[in-house]
Design an enzyme around this catalytic site. Structure first.
Site, short mmCIF file in Angstrom:
data_model
loop_
_atom_site.label_atom_id
_atom_site.label_comp_id
_atom_site.label_asym_id
_atom_site.label_seq_id
_atom_site.Cartn_x
_atom_site.Cartn_y
_atom_site.Cartn_z
N TYR A 1 74.52 51.77 28.99
CA TYR A 1 73.65 51.07 28.34
C TYR A 1 73.86 49.77 27.58
CZ TYR A 1 68.93 50.61 26.17
OH TYR A 1 67.56 50.19 25.78
N LYS B 1 72.97 45.94 28.44
CA LYS B 1 72.27 45.16 27.37
C LYS B 1 72.94 44.03 26.77
CE LYS B 1 68.35 47.47 28.01
NZ LYS B 1 67.37 46.73 28.45
P1 NAI Z 1 59.70 53.00 29.31
O1 NAI Z 1 60.56 53.86 29.91
O2 NAI Z 1 58.61 53.38 28.42
O3 NAI Z 1 59.23 51.74 30.10
C1 NAI Z 1 60.27 51.23 31.21
C2 NAI Z 1 59.55 50.85 32.38
O4 NAI Z 1 60.28 50.53 33.39
C3 NAI Z 1 58.60 52.06 33.21
O5 NAI Z 1 57.56 51.78 33.42
C4 NAI Z 1 59.56 52.32 34.37
O6 NAI Z 1 58.89 52.95 35.51
C5 NAI Z 1 59.90 51.07 34.59
N1 NAI Z 1 61.23 51.11 35.65
C6 NAI Z 1 62.40 51.83 35.61
N2 NAI Z 1 63.39 51.68 36.43
C7 NAI Z 1 62.76 50.52 37.28
C8 NAI Z 1 63.05 49.80 38.38
N3 NAI Z 1 64.45 50.08 39.03
N4 NAI Z 1 62.25 48.95 38.91
C9 NAI Z 1 61.08 48.57 38.15
N5 NAI Z 1 60.80 49.06 37.07
C10 NAI Z 1 61.58 50.32 36.60
O7 NAI Z 1 61.02 52.19 28.36
P2 NAI Z 1 60.43 51.03 27.09
O8 NAI Z 1 60.98 51.66 25.97
O9 NAI Z 1 59.02 50.41 27.15
O10 NAI Z 1 61.67 49.88 27.42
C11 NAI Z 1 61.40 48.64 28.06
C12 NAI Z 1 62.79 47.80 27.84
O11 NAI Z 1 63.08 47.60 26.57
C13 NAI Z 1 63.65 48.67 28.29
O12 NAI Z 1 64.60 47.57 29.03
C14 NAI Z 1 64.44 49.33 27.34
O13 NAI Z 1 66.00 49.44 27.52
C15 NAI Z 1 64.38 48.32 26.03
N6 NAI Z 1 64.59 48.73 24.78
C16 NAI Z 1 63.78 49.71 24.58
C17 NAI Z 1 63.99 50.16 23.29
C18 NAI Z 1 63.04 51.41 22.63
O14 NAI Z 1 63.57 51.93 21.50
N7 NAI Z 1 62.07 52.05 23.30
C19 NAI Z 1 65.05 49.66 22.31
C20 NAI Z 1 65.76 48.58 22.81
C21 NAI Z 1 65.64 48.09 24.15
#
Ligand code: NAI
Length: 248
Positions: free
Chosen positions: A156, A160
């Site tokens: 991861y 990133k």
């Molecule tokens: P989440 O898991 O709630 O949402 C991620 C979304 O991406 C989901 O709707 C999922 O279905 C979609 N997704 C997953 N694989 C996919 C694919 N192959 N093609 C299209 N869509 C896909 O995650 P969250 O927390 O909203 O994270 C969003 C972004 O922010 C991610 O890139 C995550 O790594 C990043 N992030 C999140 C943090 C956190 O603390 N929640 C911290 C740092 C970064």
């Protein structure tokens, strides 16, 4: 007058979480919204309805961001449906954590494909449209662990970190075409991704955050709005950490 009036935004993985919050904020600032997710199910449809309530155009597209051909098909559809793309947010992401000695090749490949190759796919597909448009803003959703690393998240963290270098490279390559590229590095944000963490891990994170709370998806959406809007028209190649002061 919204900050994003007349602009078209494409956001990946926006059925829920941070991507959804960005889509809602952008719509509230006047943008038309195209978003992708793996499937357009009831949850994604609810997101469509919430965005539509702001009175702007919205369309959801099912696609796997890791798939080069699907991504190019979706971008062609968005250009046909909306006429242009001003803003791309590479938000789709997954975790498959594990210590290096136990990490499988599948864990490594899946995370690199969904988190990093996806951004290559979308940037590659979107850039011709942005060039025709004489400008655009690309935002890669990185993470604080992409800046600082994290035990048991080598896959991861590497993905990133790659998103940051990708944004800086595109910023350098495309600046003369008016295209800016930046990265956001969220810290601990309260979404489904972090709700899955054990309580002791959550507690450990909280102790490291000077503001003593997890971030909200809206905290990220605010910074994503700044980077998408003309308020940041002289900002490119940057990574903005949004982490409650965890890393100074
Ligand atoms: P989440 O898991 O709630 O949402 C991620 C979304 O991406 C989901 O709707 C999922 O279905 C979609 N997704 C997953 N694989 C996919 C694919 N192959 N093609 C299209 N869509 C896909 O995650 P969250 O927390 O909203 O994270 C969003 C972004 O922010 C991610 O890139 C995550 O790594 C990043 N992030 C999140 C943090 C956190 O603390 N929640 C911290 C740092 C970064």
């Amino acid at each position: 007058m919204g900050l994003l009036n007349g602009k078209v935004a494409l956001i990946t993985g926006a059925a829920r979480g941070i991507g959804k919050a960005i889509a809602l904020k952008y719509a509230s600032e006047g943008a038309d919204i195209a978003f992708t997710d793996l499937v357009i199910d009831d949850l994604a449809q609810k997101t469509v309805d919430e965005i539509a309530a702001f009175g702007h155009k919205v369309q959801a597209y099912a696609s796997n961001a890791a798939n080069f051909d699907e991504t190019h098909d979706v971008v062609a559809k968005v250009v046909a449906d909306f006429g242009k793309i001003d803003i791309l947010v590479n938000n789709a992401g997954i975790t498959k954590d594990g210590l290096m000695l136990k990490m499988t090749e599948q864990q490594w490949d899946a995370v690199l494909a969904v988190n990093l190759k996806s951004a290559f796919n979308f940037i590659h597909a979107v850039i011709p449209a942005m060039m025709r448009n004489k400008g655009g803003s690309i935002i890669n959703m990185s993470s604080v662990v992409g800046v600082h690393g994290n035990a048991a998240q080598a896959n991861y963290a590497a993905s990133k970190a790659g998103l940051i270098a990708l944004a800086k490279s595109i910023g350098q390559e495309m600046g003369r075409k008016g295209i800016r590229a930046n990265a956001i590095a969220p810290g601990f944000i309260e979404t489904a991704m972090t709700q899955a963490l054990p309580e002791d891990v959550r507690k450990e994170w909280m102790e490291r955050i000077p503001l003593r709370r997890g971030g909200t998806p809206e905290d990220i959406a605010d910074v994503a709005t700044f980077l998408a809007s003309d308020m940041s028209s002289y900002v490119s190649g940057q990574v903005i950490q949004v982490d409650g002061g965890m890393n100074m």
